[in-house]
Design an enzyme around this catalytic site. Structure first.
Site, PDB file in Angstrom:
ATOM      1  N   TYR A  60       0.830  -1.196   0.000  1.00 52.24           N
ATOM      2  CA  TYR A  60       0.000   0.000   0.000  1.00 52.24           C
ATOM      3  C   TYR A  60       0.872   1.257   0.000  1.00 52.24           C
ATOM      4  O   TYR A  60       1.834   1.367   0.760  1.00 52.24           O
ATOM      5  CB  TYR A  60      -0.923   0.028   1.231  1.00 52.24           C
TER       6      TYR A  60
ATOM      7  N   ARG B 250     -12.085  27.921  49.018  1.00 56.71           N
ATOM      8  CA  ARG B 250     -12.161  26.690  49.821  1.00 56.71           C
ATOM      9  C   ARG B 250     -11.976  25.435  48.969  1.00 56.71           C
ATOM     10  O   ARG B 250     -11.356  24.455  49.396  1.00 56.71           O
ATOM     11  CB  ARG B 250     -13.501  26.630  50.541  1.00 56.71           C
TER      12      ARG B 250
ATOM     13  N   ASN C   2     -13.305   6.413   2.729  1.00 53.35           N
ATOM     14  CA  ASN C   2     -12.215   5.557   3.218  1.00 53.35           C
ATOM     15  C   ASN C   2     -11.866   5.986   4.644  1.00 53.35           C
ATOM     16  O   ASN C   2     -11.812   5.148   5.553  1.00 53.35           O
ATOM     17  CB  ASN C   2     -10.991   5.678   2.306  1.00 53.35           C
ATOM     18  N   GLN C   3     -11.658   7.279   4.831  1.00 51.06           N
ATOM     19  CA  GLN C   3     -11.424   7.813   6.169  1.00 51.06           C
ATOM     20  C   GLN C   3     -12.800   8.128   6.781  1.00 51.06           C
ATOM     21  O   GLN C   3     -13.178   9.282   6.944  1.00 51.06           O
ATOM     22  CB  GLN C   3     -10.549   9.060   6.097  1.00 51.06           C
TER      23      GLN C   3
END
Length: 519
Positions: A64, A291, A426-427
């Site tokens: 890839y 406090r 794809n993403q």
């Protein structure tokens, strides 16, 4: 004659064998040098990874981003005669960042973070490329990187394309105090860019989490300091309001044993030295912004441990895709570019930090208001009685602090839940880690502004208390008197109204340089 060892801070940070720390990335951002490890096993792994990758694609292996297109284009085969051109196309078509640019310091941190990942030896990059990254750091030739354009998976593609481009002599850099073309800066530095990126090298540089992780390192450093500074400020405010030191009692905090919360209470106790016990006050209990300060600051203090773990594991990981195991001869396709851990840490950090801004804004409101400040002048005016009616002291500064606080709180919306499907689906699930990190920096900037306003207000309040004959000066311990005096060395007391912008900006610079050593 015995030769003295070189101080660690003067030695280059070594990358490759040992884990790099947040502090070392910050040190490089501030100018420290870098070096590659001399560890033989690590160097062997780096060389094997690059050699295996080079041999495999030439033997027509399918890899890839080497023999295929990128992202959704992974189904596109790249013919062998075009493989070596592909990294240049990846670097160039991602050159579309917008928005403000990261400053010189952030750019150095980004180079160091990418070096930390690539020097693990699982990214298939040449030794020459790692040495070029080291040269950029050591010669202070720093890429100019736009901040906007990353969704945080597949890594910081667009911003890191500016690092890849500079390695080959393209785009712009910071060099010798100027913003120059990379080609010109290389010429002036007497260096040569890489001729080209080898197969997988463009992807190795760009397909990772270096930008968000570098920014996270810088953010962590600032947040850690702010927790301590806000603690010191709370002690000053407690004295100025004639508060009750018993609120920070050791036995009290032992029954709710969050370690960070207890640390904050212990620091306040050390500043107060138990000298201050509800003098001239009709309240048994101080308001929450005094406090409960350990409970508020303590959330950040207790979170720093897991935030450090998330950031440093990411920093010292191989976080690109694919992973190249040269020694085992495996190509491992995965999603290590996903910045989810950094996104979560930064979303958490910005919320905890914004709460510090809100805390200090409330403390300032108590100091200004004669209904709550136990006898201090309205708006902390230092004017003489005959001129008090035309002087307004810190009125506008407190308004400004409220504005900065509101903006900080607005920016706490978590970026990590705003995933968008992109790149042809794809993403389709992304981290938004870089946006979270950038948001966190903005929240830190705003909170530092509020804390600076708080420091000037508290110093003014302590000056006014000391001028009051009824004030028990034993309450102002040497530590707090020293802090007030140190502020006075930088900024004069406000008597007659004057513009305070320059004083605030000067104090901001001191805070960001960690001028005060605390605890």
């Amino acid at each position: 004659m015995t030769q003295l060892a070189q101080p660690v801070a003067d030695l280059p940070v070594a990358f490759g064998r040992d884990a790099v720390t947040i502090e070392e990335i910050v040190a490089i951002a501030d100018g420290r040098q870098a070096a590659l490890t001399g560890d033989e096993a690590t160097l062997k792994r780096i060389v094997a990874s690059a050699r295996f990758l080079d041999d495999l694609w030439r033997e027509e292996g399918v890899i890839y981003g080497v023999t295929t297109g990128y992202g959704d284009s992974c189904t596109v085969s790249i013919p062998p005669h075009l493989v070596e051109e592909l990294p240049t196309h990846l670097m160039r078509f991602h050159g579309c960042g917008l928005g403000d640019v990261f400053d010189h310091r952030a750019g150095r941190a980004i180079l160091a973070a990418r070096l930390a990942s690539l020097s693990q030896g699982y990214s298939g990059v040449r030794m020459d490329l790692l040495e070029q990254l080291i040269a950029l750091i050591n010669q202070d030739l720093v890429p100019v990187i736009p901040q906007e354009g990353s969704v945080g998976a597949s890594g910081d593609l667009t911003p890191l394309s500016y690092v890849a481009a500079v390695l080959t002599g393209e785009r712009e850099v910071y060099f010798r105090g100027q913003r120059l073309s990379a080609a010109e800066a290389y010429r002036l530095a007497g260096l040569a860019p890489l001729d080209a990126l080898r197969p997988k090298e463009g992807l190795a540089i760009m397909n990772g989490t270096a930008v968000m992780t570098a920014i996270a390192c810088l953010a962590f450093d600032r947040a850690q300091y702010l927790a301590r500074l806000t603690t010191r400020l709370t002690a000053m405010v407690s004295v100025a309001l004639k508060g009750n030191a018993n609120h920070f009692d050791e036995k009290l905090f032992s029954v709710k044993p969050h370690p960070g919360q207890n640390q904050i209470a212990a620091w306040i106790r050390s500043d107060l030295k138990n000298n201050q016990v509800a003098r001239n006050s009709d309240r048994l209990q101080d308001r929450y912004s005094v406090r409960c300060a350990p409970h508020i600051i303590g959330v950040l203090q207790d979170s720093l441990g897991w935030m450090r773990s998330f950031i440093e594991v990411e920093l010292n990981s191989a976080n690109d895709n694919p992973i190249i195991d040269g020694e085992g001869e495996h190509i491992l396709h995965g999603g290590h570019f996903y910045g989810g851990h950094i996104a979560f840490a930064m979303d958490g950090m910005k919320t905890a930090v914004a709460n510090l801004a809100d805390l200090v804004d409330r403390q300032m409101a108590l100091l200004m208001d004669t209904r709550f400040n136990n006898g201090l002048p309205s708006n902390l005016s230092g004017a003489s009685p005959e001129r008090a009616m035309i002087n307004h002291g810190f009125k506008a500064v407190q308004i400004g602090a409220s504005a900065w606080t509101a903006e900080a709180l607005k920016n706490t919306m978590p970026a990590s839940v705003f995933s968008r499907s992109t790149e042809c689906h794809n993403q389709d699930k992304v981290s938004m880690g870089t946006i979270a990190a950038r948001d966190c920096l903005r929240v830190l900037e705003l909170t530092e502004q509020v804390v600076v306003a708080g420091l000037l207000s508290a110093a003014q309040a302590l000056d006014l208390r000391e001028a009051d004959s009824t004030f028990d000066r034993a309450a102002l311990t040497p530590v707090l008197a020293g802090m007030r005096d140190s502020i006075r060395e930088q900024v004069a007391k406000v008597e007659e109204d004057r513009p305070l912008e320059a004083d605030l900006r000067h104090m901001l610079a001191l805070v960001r340089s960690k001028h005060w050593e605390l605890y």
